[in-house]
Design a protein around this motif. Structure first.
Motif, PDB file in Angstrom:
ATOM      1  N   ALA A  98      -1.579   2.872   2.204  1.00  0.00           N
ATOM      2  CA  ALA A  98      -2.113   4.216   1.963  1.00  0.00           C
ATOM      3  C   ALA A  98      -2.958   4.156   0.694  1.00  0.00           C
ATOM      4  O   ALA A  98      -2.824   3.243  -0.116  1.00  0.00           O
ATOM      5  CB  ALA A  98      -0.983   5.232   1.816  1.00  0.00           C
ATOM      6  N   GLU A  99      -3.826   5.160   0.533  1.00  0.00           N
ATOM      7  CA  GLU A  99      -4.728   5.191  -0.617  1.00  0.00           C
ATOM      8  C   GLU A  99      -4.050   5.829  -1.825  1.00  0.00           C
ATOM      9  O   GLU A  99      -3.331   6.822  -1.709  1.00  0.00           O
ATOM     10  CB  GLU A  99      -5.996   5.997  -0.269  1.00  0.00           C
ATOM     11  CG  GLU A  99      -6.816   5.404   0.856  1.00  0.00           C
ATOM     12  CD  GLU A  99      -7.495   4.097   0.478  1.00  0.00           C
ATOM     13  OE1 GLU A  99      -7.870   3.935  -0.700  1.00  0.00           O
ATOM     14  OE2 GLU A  99      -7.635   3.251   1.369  1.00  0.00           O
ATOM     15  N   ASN A 100      -4.287   5.232  -2.987  1.00  0.00           N
ATOM     16  CA  ASN A 100      -3.828   5.832  -4.241  1.00  0.00           C
ATOM     17  C   ASN A 100      -4.721   7.019  -4.584  1.00  0.00           C
ATOM     18  O   ASN A 100      -5.928   7.006  -4.333  1.00  0.00           O
ATOM     19  CB  ASN A 100      -3.918   4.824  -5.393  1.00  0.00           C
ATOM     20  CG  ASN A 100      -2.673   4.000  -5.525  1.00  0.00           C
ATOM     21  OD1 ASN A 100      -1.575   4.475  -5.281  1.00  0.00           O
ATOM     22  ND2 ASN A 100      -2.836   2.752  -5.916  1.00  0.00           N
ATOM     23  N   THR A 101      -4.143   8.047  -5.125  1.00  0.00           N
ATOM     24  CA  THR A 101      -4.907   9.193  -5.619  1.00  0.00           C
ATOM     25  C   THR A 101      -4.700   9.294  -7.117  1.00  0.00           C
ATOM     26  O   THR A 101      -3.717   8.769  -7.650  1.00  0.00           O
ATOM     27  CB  THR A 101      -4.440  10.499  -4.934  1.00  0.00           C
ATOM     28  OG1 THR A 101      -3.049  10.690  -5.197  1.00  0.00           O
ATOM     29  CG2 THR A 101      -4.684  10.426  -3.433  1.00  0.00           C
ATOM     30  N   VAL A 106       0.653   4.924  -7.369  1.00  0.00           N
ATOM     31  CA  VAL A 106       1.843   4.146  -7.035  1.00  0.00           C
ATOM     32  C   VAL A 106       1.682   2.688  -7.437  1.00  0.00           C
ATOM     33  O   VAL A 106       2.607   2.075  -7.946  1.00  0.00           O
ATOM     34  CB  VAL A 106       2.164   4.268  -5.525  1.00  0.00           C
ATOM     35  CG1 VAL A 106       3.380   3.452  -5.163  1.00  0.00           C
ATOM     36  CG2 VAL A 106       2.370   5.721  -5.151  1.00  0.00           C
ATOM     37  N   SER A 107       0.495   2.126  -7.202  1.00  0.00           N
ATOM     38  CA  SER A 107       0.258   0.726  -7.557  1.00  0.00           C
ATOM     39  C   SER A 107      -1.007   0.623  -8.398  1.00  0.00           C
ATOM     40  O   SER A 107      -1.740   1.593  -8.579  1.00  0.00           O
ATOM     41  CB  SER A 107       0.125  -0.131  -6.296  1.00  0.00           C
ATOM     42  OG  SER A 107      -1.092   0.131  -5.654  1.00  0.00           O
ATOM     43  N   ALA A 108      -1.266  -0.589  -8.881  1.00  0.00           N
ATOM     44  CA  ALA A 108      -2.412  -0.791  -9.757  1.00  0.00           C
ATOM     45  C   ALA A 108      -3.725  -0.873  -8.991  1.00  0.00           C
ATOM     46  O   ALA A 108      -4.787  -0.723  -9.575  1.00  0.00           O
ATOM     47  CB  ALA A 108      -2.212  -2.068 -10.578  1.00  0.00           C
ATOM     48  N   GLY A 109      -3.690  -1.111  -7.705  1.00  0.00           N
ATOM     49  CA  GLY A 109      -4.906  -1.244  -6.909  1.00  0.00           C
ATOM     50  C   GLY A 109      -5.368   0.073  -6.331  1.00  0.00           C
ATOM     51  O   GLY A 109      -4.878   1.154  -6.681  1.00  0.00           O
ATOM     52  N   TYR A 112      -1.739   1.189  -1.822  1.00  0.00           N
ATOM     53  CA  TYR A 112      -0.342   0.815  -2.046  1.00  0.00           C
ATOM     54  C   TYR A 112       0.349   0.747  -0.692  1.00  0.00           C
ATOM     55  O   TYR A 112      -0.178   1.214   0.314  1.00  0.00           O
ATOM     56  CB  TYR A 112       0.369   1.794  -2.993  1.00  0.00           C
ATOM     57  CG  TYR A 112       0.613   3.164  -2.402  1.00  0.00           C
ATOM     58  CD1 TYR A 112       1.845   3.494  -1.846  1.00  0.00           C
ATOM     59  CD2 TYR A 112      -0.380   4.137  -2.406  1.00  0.00           C
ATOM     60  CE1 TYR A 112       2.085   4.749  -1.305  1.00  0.00           C
ATOM     61  CE2 TYR A 112      -0.164   5.389  -1.874  1.00  0.00           C
ATOM     62  CZ  TYR A 112       1.068   5.685  -1.321  1.00  0.00           C
ATOM     63  OH  TYR A 112       1.296   6.914  -0.778  1.00  0.00           O
ATOM     64  N   ALA A 113       1.504   0.147  -0.668  1.00  0.00           N
ATOM     65  CA  ALA A 113       2.263   0.042   0.575  1.00  0.00           C
ATOM     66  C   ALA A 113       3.091   1.302   0.745  1.00  0.00           C
ATOM     67  O   ALA A 113       4.101   1.499   0.069  1.00  0.00           O
ATOM     68  CB  ALA A 113       3.166  -1.185   0.539  1.00  0.00           C
ATOM     69  N   ALA A 114       2.665   2.180   1.636  1.00  0.00           N
ATOM     70  CA  ALA A 114       3.431   3.396   1.905  1.00  0.00           C
ATOM     71  C   ALA A 114       4.717   3.040   2.643  1.00  0.00           C
ATOM     72  O   ALA A 114       5.768   3.624   2.396  1.00  0.00           O
ATOM     73  CB  ALA A 114       2.604   4.386   2.705  1.00  0.00           C
ATOM     74  N   VAL A 115       4.629   2.083   3.567  1.00  0.00           N
ATOM     75  CA  VAL A 115       5.800   1.589   4.301  1.00  0.00           C
ATOM     76  C   VAL A 115       5.819   0.082   4.142  1.00  0.00           C
ATOM     77  O   VAL A 115       4.817  -0.593   4.404  1.00  0.00           O
ATOM     78  CB  VAL A 115       5.722   1.962   5.801  1.00  0.00           C
ATOM     79  CG1 VAL A 115       6.882   1.364   6.561  1.00  0.00           C
ATOM     80  CG2 VAL A 115       5.665   3.462   5.977  1.00  0.00           C
ATOM     81  N   TYR A 116       6.933  -0.437   3.692  1.00  0.00           N
ATOM     82  CA  TYR A 116       7.131  -1.888   3.587  1.00  0.00           C
ATOM     83  C   TYR A 116       8.527  -2.172   4.109  1.00  0.00           C
ATOM     84  O   TYR A 116       9.514  -1.764   3.501  1.00  0.00           O
ATOM     85  CB  TYR A 116       6.989  -2.365   2.140  1.00  0.00           C
ATOM     86  CG  TYR A 116       6.816  -3.850   2.018  1.00  0.00           C
ATOM     87  CD1 TYR A 116       5.576  -4.390   1.757  1.00  0.00           C
ATOM     88  CD2 TYR A 116       7.879  -4.731   2.195  1.00  0.00           C
ATOM     89  CE1 TYR A 116       5.390  -5.751   1.657  1.00  0.00           C
ATOM     90  CE2 TYR A 116       7.712  -6.081   2.103  1.00  0.00           C
ATOM     91  CZ  TYR A 116       6.460  -6.593   1.830  1.00  0.00           C
ATOM     92  OH  TYR A 116       6.286  -7.946   1.742  1.00  0.00           O
TER      93      TYR A 116
END
Length: 176
Positions: A98-101, A106-109, A112-116
């Protein structure tokens, strides 16, 4: 070309075994095994108190998967690139990105992984996911106590992988 009996070479595999030679070899093998058994008998039993004392594992042992966060910011290292899922030969990893807003980072990129999820009932613990990850977001620890009665409980979610492994407690206390 017809078969010529003169071209056949007979391979001698050893002397022919008679009844006496076969009996002697069987008796000698039995005595050798008994010597080993009685030699170990004088050593005494070797007992491991398993729940209290865990067997040490080798440094390169691959056990329970762990997802990591950055220590300074607390953001997840996983950016949802799905390289670990592509490298997995057992196809047991599922990643939905999913996209970071700006308000939900959530992640530095960018993603981020919404589901892992890792299905440990299918995992062969090969370590390819760990090698494929460019951000060292997933590693394999030394925890080997992952048995369960239901297959659905062996699907580890992102929250379970980010958390520290549970401390296993013995079934009995020390005074019992």
């Amino acid at each position: 070309m017809p078969y010529d009996p003169g071209d056949v070479v007979e391979v001698v595999r050893g002397p022919r075994q008679g009844a006496a030679a076969g009996t002697y070899r069987a008796f000698a093998a039995t005595m050798k095994g008994l010597k080993m058994t009685f030699g170990r008998l004088v050593e005494g039993p070797m007992v491991n108190s398993y729940p209290e004392e865990k067997t040490p594992v080798y440094p390169r042992f691959r056990g329970r998967h762990k997802l990591h966060r950055f220590e300074d910011t607390g953001l997840e290292k996983c950016v949802g690139c799905s390289l670990c899922a592509a490298a997995c030969p057992a196809d047991c990893i599922r990643v939905v990105a999913a996209e970071n807003t700006p308000d939900n980072r959530v992640s530095a990129g960018e993603r981020y992984a919404a589901v892992y999820e890792i299905n440990l009932s299918r995992c062969i613990f090969c370590g390819y996911c760990e090698i494929a990850c460019p951000f060292d977001a997933i590693t394999m620890g030394h925890d080997y106590e992952m048995a369960d009665y239901n297959r659905s409980d062996l699907i580890f979610t992102k929250e379970m992988l980010l958390a520290e492994p549970l401390e296993r407690t013995p079934l009995r206390s020390a005074d019992e």
